[in-house]
Design a protein around this motif. Sequence first.
Motif, short mmCIF file in Angstrom:
data_model
loop_
_atom_site.label_atom_id
_atom_site.label_comp_id
_atom_site.label_asym_id
_atom_site.label_seq_id
_atom_site.Cartn_x
_atom_site.Cartn_y
_atom_site.Cartn_z
N THR A 119 51.36 -87.24 9.73
CA THR A 119 52.27 -88.07 10.53
C THR A 119 53.46 -87.24 10.99
O THR A 119 54.05 -86.50 10.21
N ILE A 120 53.80 -87.40 12.27
CA ILE A 120 54.97 -86.73 12.85
C ILE A 120 55.95 -87.79 13.31
O ILE A 120 55.57 -88.79 13.94
N ASP A 121 57.23 -87.58 13.00
CA ASP A 121 58.31 -88.44 13.46
C ASP A 121 59.32 -87.59 14.22
O ASP A 121 59.61 -86.45 13.82
N GLY A 122 59.84 -88.17 15.29
CA GLY A 122 60.84 -87.45 16.09
C GLY A 122 61.98 -88.36 16.50
O GLY A 122 61.79 -89.56 16.71
N HIS A 148 56.76 -92.01 16.74
CA HIS A 148 56.01 -91.94 15.47
C HIS A 148 54.53 -91.82 15.82
O HIS A 148 54.00 -92.61 16.60
N GLN A 149 53.87 -90.81 15.26
CA GLN A 149 52.46 -90.61 15.55
C GLN A 149 51.71 -90.25 14.28
O GLN A 149 52.14 -89.38 13.51
N PHE A 163 53.73 -83.82 21.48
CA PHE A 163 54.61 -84.86 20.95
C PHE A 163 55.98 -84.81 21.65
O PHE A 163 56.52 -85.83 22.07
N THR A 164 56.54 -83.61 21.78
CA THR A 164 57.85 -83.45 22.42
C THR A 164 57.79 -83.82 23.90
O THR A 164 58.71 -84.45 24.44
#
Length: 268
Positions: A119-122, A148-149, A163-164
Amino acid sequence: MARSPRPACGISRRLALLVPVIALPAFLAACGSSEDTSPVTVEPLRYDYLPPIGLNVASLEIRQDFMPSGARPDVTALDPVPPVAALKTMAQDRLRLYGTSGKAIFAILNASLSKQGDTIDGTMLVTLQLIAGDGRPLGMARAQVTRHQVGITGNLRLALYTFTKAMMDDMNIEFEYQIRHTLKAFLAEPTAPSAPVQATPLDGRQAPPLAPSTLPGSPPMGTLAPPASAQPTPLQPTPLSPPPAGSLPTGTLGTLPIDPYASPTPLR
């Protein structure tokens, strides 16, 4: 005697016993990690194709008031285009200055990426503050987006870039909306210069301009003379003369000659 199986990650049983129980899950997760962080080639993120945002100030200052931690779970440093760099590019590509005094301050307050498992959060947070020429604050716009992915697989650097890029699409929309909503009174549009009037050069397919008249009595160039047909010609009456004797026809009524010019005889 059967030997006990070796713990995962290729460590010995004795080493596993030396690791504190509280840190064992994190230690095993790190050992079992198989992230692909090999370098990738990506295109730069640019935003000059989007509508510009005109401001009635004379200068722009870009501030970075945030620094990524660089320690896990922070993975910002692995992004081929870090969020901080993407946000600076957005400000440079989209903000236009049309004023004669004052300044705009674009500040980056958060631009972080973190990863936990798959999981990636930004988070991105920026502000745009306008300052008058005498130092008075004119207004401020604030834009923040989060993402959130789950299910990140494959190359981590490429996943962070994608993502960015998606986060910046959201930020561009939010950033413009907040500016036009909060700083509406200080927006400006460029003034289009008047188009110069140029004479069309002659080429072989165009007739040359008419030469000025050199006939005597011709009006000077730039003036119009009335056409000849516009001058009325007075009519002169044509004098009538009697016809010569013997040229008029005569008739007979019985034996009397008929004179066409004689006065008629009234009937009785």
